[in-house]
Design a protein around this motif. Sequence first.
Motif, PDB file in Angstrom:
ATOM      1  N   ASP A   9      57.356  85.484  23.531  1.00 52.28           N
ATOM      2  CA  ASP A   9      56.421  84.524  22.945  1.00 52.28           C
ATOM      3  C   ASP A   9      55.113  84.504  23.723  1.00 52.28           C
ATOM      4  OD1 ASP A   9      58.313  83.795  21.039  1.00 52.28           O
ATOM      5  OD2 ASP A   9      58.920  81.970  22.114  1.00 52.28           O
ATOM      6  N   LEU A  10      55.222  84.528  25.040  1.00 55.92           N
ATOM      7  CA  LEU A  10      54.019  84.517  25.875  1.00 55.92           C
ATOM      8  C   LEU A  10      53.206  85.795  25.691  1.00 55.92           C
ATOM      9  CD1 LEU A  10      55.470  82.887  29.088  1.00 55.92           C
ATOM     10  CD2 LEU A  10      53.796  81.868  27.520  1.00 55.92           C
ATOM     11  N   TYR A  11      53.877  86.926  25.524  1.00 51.85           N
ATOM     12  CA  TYR A  11      53.155  88.173  25.292  1.00 51.85           C
ATOM     13  C   TYR A  11      52.361  88.082  23.987  1.00 51.85           C
ATOM     14  CZ  TYR A  11      51.815  93.016  25.338  1.00 51.85           C
ATOM     15  OH  TYR A  11      51.057  94.164  25.370  1.00 51.85           O
ATOM     16  N   LEU A  12      53.003  87.569  22.924  1.00 51.52           N
ATOM     17  CA  LEU A  12      52.315  87.380  21.656  1.00 51.52           C
ATOM     18  C   LEU A  12      51.094  86.482  21.844  1.00 51.52           C
ATOM     19  CD1 LEU A  12      52.062  87.471  18.519  1.00 51.52           C
ATOM     20  CD2 LEU A  12      53.593  85.477  18.498  1.00 51.52           C
ATOM     21  N   LEU A  13      51.275  85.381  22.537  1.00 49.77           N
ATOM     22  CA  LEU A  13      50.184  84.436  22.770  1.00 49.77           C
ATOM     23  C   LEU A  13      49.033  85.088  23.522  1.00 49.77           C
ATOM     24  CD1 LEU A  13      48.812  81.686  22.924  1.00 49.77           C
ATOM     25  CD2 LEU A  13      50.260  81.170  24.901  1.00 49.77           C
ATOM     26  N   VAL A  14      49.328  85.728  24.629  1.00 48.85           N
ATOM     27  CA  VAL A  14      48.282  86.335  25.464  1.00 48.85           C
ATOM     28  C   VAL A  14      47.583  87.473  24.720  1.00 48.85           C
ATOM     29  CG1 VAL A  14      47.899  87.637  27.596  1.00 48.85           C
ATOM     30  CG2 VAL A  14      49.342  85.604  27.634  1.00 48.85           C
ATOM     31  N   ASP A  15      48.339  88.258  23.981  1.00 52.11           N
ATOM     32  CA  ASP A  15      47.754  89.356  23.212  1.00 52.11           C
ATOM     33  C   ASP A  15      46.791  88.818  22.157  1.00 52.11           C
ATOM     34  OD1 ASP A  15      47.554  92.168  22.514  1.00 52.11           O
ATOM     35  OD2 ASP A  15      48.759  91.695  20.745  1.00 52.11           O
ATOM     36  N   GLU A  16      47.203  87.803  21.425  1.00 49.15           N
ATOM     37  CA  GLU A  16      46.335  87.211  20.400  1.00 49.15           C
ATOM     38  C   GLU A  16      45.117  86.539  21.025  1.00 49.15           C
ATOM     39  OE1 GLU A  16      46.493  87.614  17.098  1.00 49.15           O
ATOM     40  OE2 GLU A  16      48.142  88.988  17.519  1.00 49.15           O
ATOM     41  N   TYR A  18      43.625  87.380  23.841  1.00 47.72           N
ATOM     42  CA  TYR A  18      42.661  88.394  24.274  1.00 47.72           C
ATOM     43  C   TYR A  18      41.972  89.082  23.107  1.00 47.72           C
ATOM     44  CZ  TYR A  18      42.509  87.911  29.199  1.00 47.72           C
ATOM     45  OH  TYR A  18      42.231  87.419  30.442  1.00 47.72           O
ATOM     46  N   LYS A  19      42.636  89.189  21.982  1.00 53.28           N
ATOM     47  CA  LYS A  19      41.960  89.722  20.791  1.00 53.28           C
ATOM     48  C   LYS A  19      40.789  88.816  20.428  1.00 53.28           C
ATOM     49  CE  LYS A  19      45.939  92.061  18.796  1.00 53.28           C
ATOM     50  NZ  LYS A  19      47.004  91.970  17.783  1.00 53.28           N
ATOM     51  N   LYS A  20      40.998  87.515  20.520  1.00 53.47           N
ATOM     52  CA  LYS A  20      39.935  86.561  20.221  1.00 53.47           C
ATOM     53  C   LYS A  20      38.800  86.667  21.247  1.00 53.47           C
ATOM     54  CE  LYS A  20      43.050  83.211  18.073  1.00 53.47           C
ATOM     55  NZ  LYS A  20      42.798  83.729  16.754  1.00 53.47           N
ATOM     56  N   LEU A  21      39.161  86.709  22.521  1.00 54.69           N
ATOM     57  CA  LEU A  21      38.143  86.812  23.578  1.00 54.69           C
ATOM     58  C   LEU A  21      37.303  88.074  23.430  1.00 54.69           C
ATOM     59  CD1 LEU A  21      40.004  85.800  26.870  1.00 54.69           C
ATOM     60  CD2 LEU A  21      38.245  84.492  25.674  1.00 54.69           C
ATOM     61  N   LEU A  22      37.991  89.182  23.205  1.00 55.87           N
ATOM     62  CA  LEU A  22      37.285  90.464  23.171  1.00 55.87           C
ATOM     63  C   LEU A  22      36.460  90.655  21.903  1.00 55.87           C
ATOM     64  CD1 LEU A  22      40.032  92.703  24.797  1.00 55.87           C
ATOM     65  CD2 LEU A  22      37.926  91.836  25.855  1.00 55.87           C
ATOM     66  N   SER A  23      36.729  89.853  20.877  1.00 55.76           N
ATOM     67  CA  SER A  23      35.917  89.952  19.664  1.00 55.76           C
ATOM     68  C   SER A  23      34.771  88.938  19.642  1.00 55.76           C
ATOM     69  CB  SER A  23      36.797  89.767  18.419  1.00 55.76           C
ATOM     70  OG  SER A  23      37.315  88.461  18.365  1.00 55.76           O
ATOM     71  N   ASP A  24      34.648  88.148  20.701  1.00 50.67           N
ATOM     72  CA  ASP A  24      33.589  87.141  20.810  1.00 50.67           C
ATOM     73  C   ASP A  24      32.542  87.624  21.807  1.00 50.67           C
ATOM     74  OD1 ASP A  24      31.962  84.949  21.410  1.00 50.67           O
ATOM     75  OD2 ASP A  24      33.621  83.517  21.360  1.00 50.67           O
ATOM     76  N   SER A  25      31.391  88.021  21.297  1.00 46.55           N
ATOM     77  CA  SER A  25      30.363  88.612  22.162  1.00 46.55           C
ATOM     78  C   SER A  25      29.807  87.631  23.191  1.00 46.55           C
ATOM     79  CB  SER A  25      29.221  89.189  21.320  1.00 46.55           C
ATOM     80  OG  SER A  25      28.611  88.151  20.576  1.00 46.55           O
ATOM     81  N   SER A  26      29.998  86.334  22.979  1.00 50.35           N
ATOM     82  CA  SER A  26      29.482  85.364  23.948  1.00 50.35           C
ATOM     83  C   SER A  26      30.301  85.342  25.238  1.00 50.35           C
ATOM     84  CB  SER A  26      29.431  83.960  23.325  1.00 50.35           C
ATOM     85  OG  SER A  26      30.721  83.494  23.030  1.00 50.35           O
ATOM     86  N   ILE A  27      31.490  85.957  25.226  1.00 49.60           N
ATOM     87  CA  ILE A  27      32.323  85.981  26.431  1.00 49.60           C
ATOM     88  C   ILE A  27      32.935  87.359  26.708  1.00 49.60           C
ATOM     89  CG2 ILE A  27      34.468  85.240  25.275  1.00 49.60           C
ATOM     90  CD1 ILE A  27      34.984  83.472  27.813  1.00 49.60           C
ATOM     91  N   SER A  28      33.032  88.213  25.727  1.00 54.79           N
ATOM     92  CA  SER A  28      33.728  89.496  25.898  1.00 54.79           C
ATOM     93  C   SER A  28      33.138  90.354  27.012  1.00 54.79           C
ATOM     94  CB  SER A  28      33.744  90.282  24.590  1.00 54.79           C
ATOM     95  OG  SER A  28      32.423  90.593  24.179  1.00 54.79           O
ATOM     96  N   TYR A  29      31.826  90.252  27.235  1.00 55.35           N
ATOM     97  CA  TYR A  29      31.183  91.069  28.274  1.00 55.35           C
ATOM     98  C   TYR A  29      31.788  90.836  29.663  1.00 55.35           C
ATOM     99  CZ  TYR A  29      28.567  86.963  29.839  1.00 55.35           C
ATOM    100  OH  TYR A  29      28.229  85.734  30.342  1.00 55.35           O
TER     101      TYR A  29
END
Length: 125
Positions: A9-16, A18-29
Amino acid sequence: MNDIQNQSDLYLLVDEFYKKLLSDSSISYIFTDVVKIKIEEHLPILVTFWSQVILGTGGYTNNLTQIHLDINAKEYLSPELFKIWLHHFNTAVDEYFRGEKAEQIKTQALNIATIMQIKIAQNKV
């Protein structure tokens, strides 16, 4: 919808998350340019961390505060970045989980973000 019960469950949570973080240009850098994480290596470390915090499994040995202070030395981790981080984290939790552990992990994330911001502010002095 189930509560967080195990490391899968935690792997699913962390993976999802990070997908959100990495698709947000205001923080992904922060993750792509400043730290240059290798996501396949980073995710298991984060699962171990959250498993220790939420499930009491142990195993996380890194100094979380120092890691963030080191990143902050390269690129200022502003309160706004922490707000974005928390937003994506809470959204990922809410999309997949409901229950005591889900609420606990969101509270812990807020606590960690608050402590990191205090440590970063103290380190500027």
